[in-house]
Design an enzyme around this catalytic site. Structure first.
Site, PDB file in Angstrom:
ATOM      1  CE  LYS A 113      36.002  46.560  26.979  1.00  0.00           C
ATOM      2  NZ  LYS A 113      36.050  47.508  28.096  1.00  0.00           N
TER       3      LYS A 113
HETATM    4  N1  GLU Z   1      36.872  45.760  31.453  1.00  0.00           N
HETATM    5  C1  GLU Z   1      37.142  46.804  32.411  1.00  0.00           C
HETATM    6  C2  GLU Z   1      36.980  48.160  31.767  1.00  0.00           C
HETATM    7  O1  GLU Z   1      36.308  48.294  30.773  1.00  0.00           O
HETATM    8  C3  GLU Z   1      38.479  46.615  33.073  1.00  0.00           C
HETATM    9  C4  GLU Z   1      39.659  46.680  32.163  1.00  0.00           C
HETATM   10  C5  GLU Z   1      40.956  46.332  32.878  1.00  0.00           C
HETATM   11  O2  GLU Z   1      40.927  46.108  34.056  1.00  0.00           O
HETATM   12  O3  GLU Z   1      41.971  46.287  32.171  1.00  0.00           O
HETATM   13  O4  GLU Z   1      37.430  49.148  32.261  1.00  0.00           O
END
Ligand code: GLU
Length: 424
Positions: A113
Site C-alpha cells: 500500500k
Molecule cells: N486499493 C484497492 C484495494 O485496497 C485496489 C488495489 C489494487 O487494485 O491493487 O484493494
C-alpha cells in the site's frame, strides 16, 4: 502481541488492531509461530518527502509512503491513497491487509500500500499532477511490473495512475503499462476496473442474502460513502432491484423511504458534490445512517466508523465492509453476538484488486476482454472466495472475519514453508 513490542514507527490504533487480528487468528489455527512472527511487520517500508510546486509558485513538502508487506505469493500489489490521515502506521496496516486479501482471493500477488498525507480536495489538477509525478520518482526504485504494482485507492483515480505510469515510463524511455493497474482504458486499462470494487460488494451481498432468504429485489440498503466504491455499490444494487434508502458523503447523509434514484443522483452529484444539496432525500446524521432499519449496510468510506459506542444501534442484518476496517474489533464482537452477518473487508472489497489482476494479465497477454467477461470472471473469483469463507465459518464455528483470515493466513504460511527462509 503486546503493543509494546510494536516498533515506535508502526504504532497506531489501526495497525495494532490489525496485528491483534493476525495474532488472534494465527493462534486459533495453530499457525507456525516462526511464520506468524514474520507476518506482523512489512518486508519493506519506504518514506519519502515529496516537494511540490503549488499554483502560487511556493513549494510545499508532503510525506509519502510505499509499504511492501509480503512478496511470497507474487509481486506486491495495492493502492495509493491520498488523504490527510495517511501515515506510516496506517499504510503498513493496509499493506498487511492486502497480502491477506490477495491470498484469500486466490490471486498470485503479495501485498502493498502507498499514500501521501494530503487532502486531495485542496489541490488543483496541476498540483495533484506535480505531486503524483514527484512521488512516483521518489519511489520508482522500489516499484516495478514484477516487483510492486500500485493502483487507485481513496483520493486517487485512473488519471492519477496515468500520471504515475507516464512518469515511470519517461524514466525508462519506453511505455511500461504494467507498472500500474486501474489506469485509463486508452493506455492499457481494463474495462470494468472503475466499478469493480463496488460490484464486488454487491456480488458478496447477493451471496450473503441467501443466509436470510432474501432476494436482491426485496432488499433495503444504506451506503456510507459516495466515492468510487459507495456510488458503484449503490448503482449495481439499484440495477438489481434493491432499494437504496440512504447514502452519505463527507458532508452528511440523506434518507428517502421510497428509495433513492441512484443513476440520476450520480449524474447530479458530479455537479453539486454535496449529497444533502442534491435534493434526493431528507438530511440525516451519520449516526442515524448507521442505525437505520435496513437489510444491509455497506460502509464504504473510511476505517473505524462502526465502533464500540454505536455498534449497539446497528439494525442491519448484514454488513458488507466496502471500506478497509470500517468495523472495529470491539464493534464486531458486539455485532456477532446479535447475529449480524459481517462480510469482512478482505473479502467484500476484493473486487478492485481482482480486476486489477485481470488488467495485469490482459496487459501481459496484450489481449483485452469485453466488460461482460470481466464481470463474469469477477463474479466467479469473489463468489468462490465467499463460499470458501462461509464453508470454513460453518465447519469451525468461526465468524466470517476469522474464517477469511484463517484461509488467507494458511495459504501464505504454506507458501512460506515451501519457499523456506533464506539464508537458513
Ligand atoms: N486499493 C484497492 C484495494 O485496497 C485496489 C488495489 C489494487 O487494485 O491493487 O484493494
Amino acid at each position: 502481541m503486546q503493543p509494546t513490542e510494536i516498533p515506535e514507527i508502526y504504532r497506531g490504533e489501526f495497525f495494532e488492531h490489525t496485528i491483534d487480528y493476525l495474532d488472534d487468528v494465527g493462534n486459533k489455527i495453530g499457525l507456525d509461530p516462526n511464520i506468524l512472527n514474520r507476518l506482523y511487520f512489512p518486508k519493506r517500508a519506504v518514506v519519502v518527502s515529496v516537494p511540490c510546486r503549488m499554483d502560487d509558485r511556493t513549494v510545499k513538502v508532503f510525506q509519502g509512503y510505499r509499504v511492501q508487506h509480503s512478496q511470497t505469493l507474487g509481486p506486491c500489489k495495492g493502492g495509493i491513497r491520498y488523504h490527510e490521515s495517511v501515515n506510516l502506521s496506517e499504510v503498513a496496516a493496509l499493506a498487511c491487509l492486502m497480502t491477506f486479501k490477495n491470498s484469500l482471493l486466490g490471486l498470485p500477488l503479495g501485498g502493498a500500500k502507498g499514500g501521501i498525507c494530503v487532502d486531495p480536495n485542496l489541490l488543483s489538477r496541476t498540483e495533484k499532477q506535480n505531486l503524483t509525478r514527484r512521488y512516483t520518482t521518489e519511489i520508482s526504485n522500489f516499484i516495478g511490473p514484477a516487483t510492486d504494482i500500485p493502483a487507485p485507492d481513496v483520493g486517487t483515480d485512473a488519471q492519477t495512475m496515468a500520471w504515475l505510469m507516464d512518469t515511470y515510463s519517461q524514466g525508462l524511455g519506453n511505455a511500461v503499462p504494467g507498472i500500474v493497474t486501474g489506469k485509463p482504458i486508452e493506455i492499457g486499462g481494463s474495462l470494468g476496473r472503475t466499478g469493480a470494487t463496488g460490484l464486488g460488494t454487491i456480488f458478496c451481498l447477493e451471496e450473503a442474502l441467501k443466509s436470510i432468504d432474501k432476494h436482491m429485489s426485496e432488499t433495503s440498503i444504506a451506503v456510507q460513502g459516495f466515492g468510487n466504491v459507495g456510488s458503484h455499490a449503490a448503482l449495481y444494487a439499484h440495477q438489481r432491484g434493491a432499494k437504496i434508502l440512504a447514502v452519505s458523503d463527507v458532508h452528511g447523509a440523506i434518507f428517502n423511504a421510497d428509495g433513492i434514484d441512484i443513476p440520476k443522483l450520480i449524474l447530479d452529484y458530479q455537479q453539486c458534490h454535496n449529497l444533502q444539496k442534491c435534493g434526493y432525500g431528507e438530511s440525516i446524521s451519520n449516526e442515524e445512517l448507521v442505525a437505520l432499519d435496513v437489510d444491509a449496510f455497506i460502509p464504504a468510506a473510511l476505517d473505524g466508523v462502526i465502533h464500540e459506542k454505536n455498534a449497539k444501534t446497528v439494525r442491519a442484518k448484514i454488513i458488507i465492509e466496502g471500506a478497509n476496517g470500517p468495523v472495529t474489533p470491539r464493534a464486531a464482537e458486539i455485532l456477532n453476538k446479535s447475529n449480524v452477518l459481517i462480510v469482512p473487508d478482505i473479502l467484500a472489497n476484493g473486487g478492485g484488486v481482482i480486476v486489477s489482476y485481470f488488467e495485469w494479465v490482459q496487459g501481459i497477454a496484450s489481449f483485452f476482454w469485453e466488460e461482460e467477461e470481466v464481470h463474469r470472471r469477477l463474479k466467479y473469483v469473489i463468489t468462490r472466495a465467499f463460499n470458501n469463507v462461509m464453508e470454513m465459518a460453518k465447519k469451525e464455528n468461526y465468524d466470517m472475519r476469522t474464517a477469511a483470515m484463517a484461509i488467507a493466513m494458511k495459504r501464505v504460511e504454506q507458501a512460506m514453508l515451501l519457499r523456506g527462509l533464506y539464508p537458513r
